[in-house]
Design a protein around this motif. Structure first.
Motif, PDB file in Angstrom:
ATOM      1  N   ALA A   1       0.759  -1.232  -0.148  1.00  0.00           N
ATOM      2  CA  ALA A   1      -0.058   0.053  -0.207  1.00  0.00           C
ATOM      3  C   ALA A   1       0.812   1.254   0.108  1.00  0.00           C
ATOM      4  O   ALA A   1       1.965   1.354   0.194  1.00  0.00           O
ATOM      5  N   ARG A   2       0.291   2.444  -0.110  1.00  0.00           N
ATOM      6  CA  ARG A   2       1.166   3.446  -0.230  1.00  0.00           C
ATOM      7  C   ARG A   2       1.745   3.705   1.178  1.00  0.00           C
ATOM      8  O   ARG A   2       1.034   3.320   1.949  1.00  0.00           O
ATOM      9  N   PHE A   3       2.845   4.546   1.289  1.00  0.00           N
ATOM     10  CA  PHE A   3       3.347   4.664   2.690  1.00  0.00           C
ATOM     11  C   PHE A   3       2.466   5.351   3.357  1.00  0.00           C
ATOM     12  O   PHE A   3       2.553   5.134   4.646  1.00  0.00           O
ATOM     13  N   SER A   4       1.883   6.533   2.895  1.00  0.00           N
ATOM     14  CA  SER A   4       1.120   7.309   3.666  1.00  0.00           C
ATOM     15  C   SER A   4      -0.041   6.631   4.204  1.00  0.00           C
ATOM     16  O   SER A   4      -0.346   6.897   5.489  1.00  0.00           O
ATOM     17  N   THR A   5      -0.507   5.522   3.398  1.00  0.00           N
ATOM     18  CA  THR A   5      -1.654   4.794   4.173  1.00  0.00           C
ATOM     19  C   THR A   5      -1.109   4.184   5.421  1.00  0.00           C
ATOM     20  O   THR A   5      -1.857   4.026   6.265  1.00  0.00           O
ATOM     21  N   TRP A   6      -0.138   3.381   5.346  1.00  0.00           N
ATOM     22  CA  TRP A   6       0.347   2.624   6.316  1.00  0.00           C
ATOM     23  C   TRP A   6       0.709   3.812   7.516  1.00  0.00           C
ATOM     24  O   TRP A   6       0.475   3.388   8.776  1.00  0.00           O
ATOM     25  N   LEU A   7       1.453   4.735   7.156  1.00  0.00           N
ATOM     26  CA  LEU A   7       1.620   5.696   8.361  1.00  0.00           C
ATOM     27  C   LEU A   7       0.594   6.145   9.035  1.00  0.00           C
ATOM     28  O   LEU A   7       0.422   6.426  10.187  1.00  0.00           O
ATOM     29  N   PHE A   8      -0.576   6.728   8.187  1.00  0.00           N
ATOM     30  CA  PHE A   8      -1.708   7.277   8.747  1.00  0.00           C
ATOM     31  C   PHE A   8      -2.580   5.976   9.615  1.00  0.00           C
ATOM     32  O   PHE A   8      -3.215   6.249  10.705  1.00  0.00           O
ATOM     33  N   ALA A   9      -2.537   4.725   9.024  1.00  0.00           N
ATOM     34  CA  ALA A   9      -2.898   3.630   9.963  1.00  0.00           C
ATOM     35  C   ALA A   9      -2.444   3.596  11.176  1.00  0.00           C
ATOM     36  O   ALA A   9      -2.957   3.536  12.054  1.00  0.00           O
ATOM     37  N   LEU A  10      -1.281   3.870  11.129  1.00  0.00           N
ATOM     38  CA  LEU A  10      -0.427   3.536  12.502  1.00  0.00           C
ATOM     39  C   LEU A  10      -0.789   4.607  13.398  1.00  0.00           C
ATOM     40  O   LEU A  10      -0.969   4.433  14.432  1.00  0.00           O
ATOM     41  N   ALA A  11      -0.741   5.991  12.889  1.00  0.00           N
ATOM     42  CA  ALA A  11      -1.229   7.291  13.533  1.00  0.00           C
ATOM     43  C   ALA A  11      -2.643   6.893  14.008  1.00  0.00           C
ATOM     44  O   ALA A  11      -2.856   7.484  15.193  1.00  0.00           O
ATOM     45  N   VAL A  12      -3.654   6.851  13.307  1.00  0.00           N
ATOM     46  CA  VAL A  12      -4.921   6.579  13.794  1.00  0.00           C
ATOM     47  C   VAL A  12      -5.067   5.535  14.884  1.00  0.00           C
ATOM     48  O   VAL A  12      -5.809   6.073  16.043  1.00  0.00           O
TER      49      VAL A  12
END
Length: 181
Positions: free
Chosen positions: A68-79
């Motif tokens: 997946a896009r890195f931003s999606t992974w990062l946002f999932a972690l953050a959320v």
């Protein structure tokens, strides 16, 4: 091209170039602080949470699979981090009764009213609306960030919009302070 830059930075960090993570932080600091603020409504707390999200991302970078896009992974972690923090220490509540439409509404007042109504929603609807509208994620990205099926995200978007519309309609039909006197 940001995703290619992110993937390159991830590869460099995993290869031992820790300084490459600085580019990731510069790229995503604003969006992560903004997202945290929407959860907490406290700028200092939002900055602390975003910093913690980056720390966790750095430590877990070897688990980013690249499917997946890195931003999606990062946002999932953050959320996930932000949700945990909200459960641990809830933000101050804002009563919609305290938010009244002024005689000549200003943009800031409109924003406050929308945010108050949004934060009065149950978290499952609020989170989807935040990612979709305020962080401009498409349904697929929001679904991956929230670890939900796309159909669930679509249903929560529809229901969340309806709940938000009702809350805003109730506010617009509430008597103004001047009228109540």
């Amino acid at each position: 091209m940001a995703d290619e830059d992110d993937r390159d930075a991830v590869s460099r960090v995993l290869a031992g170039e820790a300084g490459a993570f600085d580019g990731i932080v510069r790229q995503w600091q604003g969006p992560l602080v903004s997202l945290a603020y929407r959860f907490t409504r406290d700028r200092g707390r939002a900055e602390d949470l975003a910093q913690e999200a980056f720390l966790r991302a750095y430590r877990a970078l070897d688990r980013y699979r690249g499917d997946a896009r890195f931003s999606t992974w990062l946002f999932a972690l953050a959320v996930n981090l932000y949700r945990s923090e909200i459960r641990r220490v809830p933000p101050p509540t804002v009563s919609l009764d305290d938010v009244r439409e002024p005689a000549a509404p200003a943009a800031d007042d409109d924003d406050k009213t929308i945010h108050a109504a949004l934060h009065a929603l149950p978290p499952k609807y609020r989170d989807v609306l935040l990612l979709y509208y305020f962080h401009e994620m498409d349904v697929a990205s929001a679904a991956r960030s929230l670890d939900l099926p796309e159909g669930t995200v679509k249903a929560r978007l529809a229901r969340g919009r309806e709940l938000l519309r009702r809350k805003l309609d109730a506010l617009s039909h509430a008597p103004r302070l001047e009228e109540a006197r």
